[in-house]
Design an enzyme around this catalytic site. Structure first.
Site, PDB file in Angstrom:
ATOM      1  CG  ASP A   4      -6.991  -4.256   4.031  1.00 22.21           C
ATOM      2  OD1 ASP A   4      -7.991  -4.191   4.769  1.00 22.21           O
ATOM      3  OD2 ASP A   4      -6.860  -3.575   3.005  1.00 22.21           O
ATOM      4  CE1 TYR A  46      -2.971  -3.038   0.196  1.00 18.91           C
ATOM      5  CE2 TYR A  46      -3.867  -2.217   2.249  1.00 18.91           C
ATOM      6  CZ  TYR A  46      -3.879  -3.135   1.221  1.00 18.91           C
ATOM      7  OH  TYR A  46      -4.805  -4.137   1.226  1.00 18.91           O
ATOM      8  CG  ASP A  82     -12.584  -6.495   6.103  1.00 20.26           C
ATOM      9  OD1 ASP A  82     -12.120  -5.839   7.064  1.00 20.26           O
ATOM     10  OD2 ASP A  82     -13.227  -5.972   5.174  1.00 20.26           O
ATOM     11  CG  ASP A  87      -2.503 -19.898  -0.111  1.00 14.59           C
ATOM     12  OD1 ASP A  87      -1.673 -19.753   0.811  1.00 14.59           O
ATOM     13  OD2 ASP A  87      -2.251 -20.552  -1.137  1.00 14.59           O
ATOM     14  CE  LYS A 103       0.820 -17.611  -2.303  1.00 14.42           C
ATOM     15  NZ  LYS A 103      -0.082 -18.765  -2.181  1.00 14.42           N
TER      16      LYS A 103
END
Ligand code: NAD
Length: 353
Positions: free
Chosen positions: A244, A141, A248, A220, A188
């Site tokens: 992020d 980001y 959620d 994942d 990852k």
């Protein structure tokens, strides 16, 4: 008297922050420690008023404040602006970066009376009690972004420095030490060099915390495990974008994102905000759930002002209101007593007494 800068922002931010202030004022009513609340502009509201999502006056006030309570930013009105000027990048991400708020802490603890509100089966969610630590000022980001021509293309760079990883992972271990001593670092590393580096640094930091059981998980798989068997997690630490998305996802274990509070810390200062956005679809209707923001106020008392007892009072009052069967629309099931945003704030204040 410590100063709290309140930044309501946009959409439901304008409705939920007054409820959190109301509860903070009520819990400190007869307490020797009181807080002074000041107000500022951020996000779309600031763009409309002064042409900038993070006005200089807001940043100065935030730097001077002891803590910041933020609602939410953004909305369709500002979606067509160039990304750096938008409420999210130019306001929220900019204030996090400017204040060096590198650690976002999101507790996800199932309350027994909300088990039914989750879309997952009771046996999967009933014992959930985890904390996600998300790195907040680095990674994708904040890396260089741009567009190319011939072929038409776009890129975002994912860069992490050793120090950025060290300080968040360190906090992950410290948080685990105060809990069940289990830390899961999510990356990852099978694909990304930045993740291999993350893992390397995490293993170095781990040497100082031999009591903590450290595991590594690909993002994942972490997404899958969070809905498959969430109670396996105690503390999760991860980089900005993975955090992020996973926060959620984790919020839905509790039935609504309207229940998830968060603290963003830099060691000396904290910014407290709900995990959700400005919810333009329900803004202005007095139906938004204010509990995530009220619970963020509790985190403020805990992390910024060392008022653990008062923080717990707020948390208990929220539980009591829910126990009595009161719900905002996002959590309500047939038979529940549905309250509006303001009425839910009032109910929490009443429960404090
Ligand atoms: P959102 O979190 O605003 O809303 C997602 C869904 O959850 C909506 O259906 C909404 O009605 C519901 N919801 C969210 N908070 C709720 C609450 N307190 N009570 C009841 N229901 C609630 O996410 P979105 O729709 O993807 O984004 C809307 C805007 O918010 C966008 O402009 C986005 O960029 C911005 N945003 C801001 C933040 C922030 O300020 N921290 C975070 C996420 C998104």
């Amino acid at each position: 008297m410590p100063n709290v800068l309140v930044l309501p922002g946009d959409g439901i931010g304008l409705e939920i922050t007054p409820e959190a202030v109301k509860v903070l004022e009520a819990v400190l009513k007869d307490h020797p420690q009181s807080l002074k609340f000041e107000y500022g502009l951020i996000g779309g509201a600031a763009i409309d008023e002064v042409g900038k999502a993070l006005p200089d006056a807001t940043l100065e006030a935030a730097q001077a404040a002891d803590a910041i309570l933020l609602g939410s930013v953004g909305g369709p009105k500002w979606d067509t602006l160039p990304a750096p000027q938008r409420p999210e990048l130019g306001g929220l991400l900019a204030i996090r970066k400017a204040l060096g708020l590198f650690a976002n802490i999101r507790p996800v603890k199932m309350l027994p009376m909300l088990v039914d509100a989750s879309t997952l089966k009771t046996e999967v969610v009933k014992n959930v009690d985890l904390v996600v630590l998300r790195e907040l000022t680095g990674g994708l980001y904040f890396g260089e972004k741009g567009r190319g021509t011939n072929p038409r293309s776009a890129f975002d760079n994912l860069i992490y420095t050793e120090e950025e990883i060290q300080r968040i992972v360190e906090l992950g271990f410290q948080t685990a030490m105060k809990r069940r001593k289990k830390l899961c670092s999510v990356d990852k590393a099978n694909v990304l060099e930045s993740s291999r580096f993350w893992r390397e640094i995490t293993l170095e930091v781990a040497k100082n915390y031999p009591e903590v059981e450290l595991t590594h998980m690909y993002v994942d798989n972490a997404a899958m495990q969070l809905v498959r068997w969430p109670e396996q997690f105690d503390v999760i630490v991860t980089e900005n974008m993975f955090g992020d998305i996973l926060t959620d996802l984790a919020s839905m274990l509790m039935g609504s994102i309207g229940m998830i509070s968060s603290a963003s810390l830099n060691g000396s200062k904290g910014l407290y905000e709900p995990a959700h956005g400005s919810a333009p679809d329900i803004a202005g209707k007095n139906i938004a759930n204010p509990l995530a923001t009220i619970l963020s106020g509790a985190l403020m008392l805990r992390y910024s002002f060392g008022l653990e007892e008062e923080a717990q009072k707020i948390e208990r009052a929220v539980e009591q209101v829910l126990q009595e069967g009161y719900r905002t629309a996002d959590l309500a099931k047939p038979g529940d007593k549905v309250l509006g945003t303001r009425e839910m704030g009032d109910a929490v204040v009443k429960a404090l007494k």
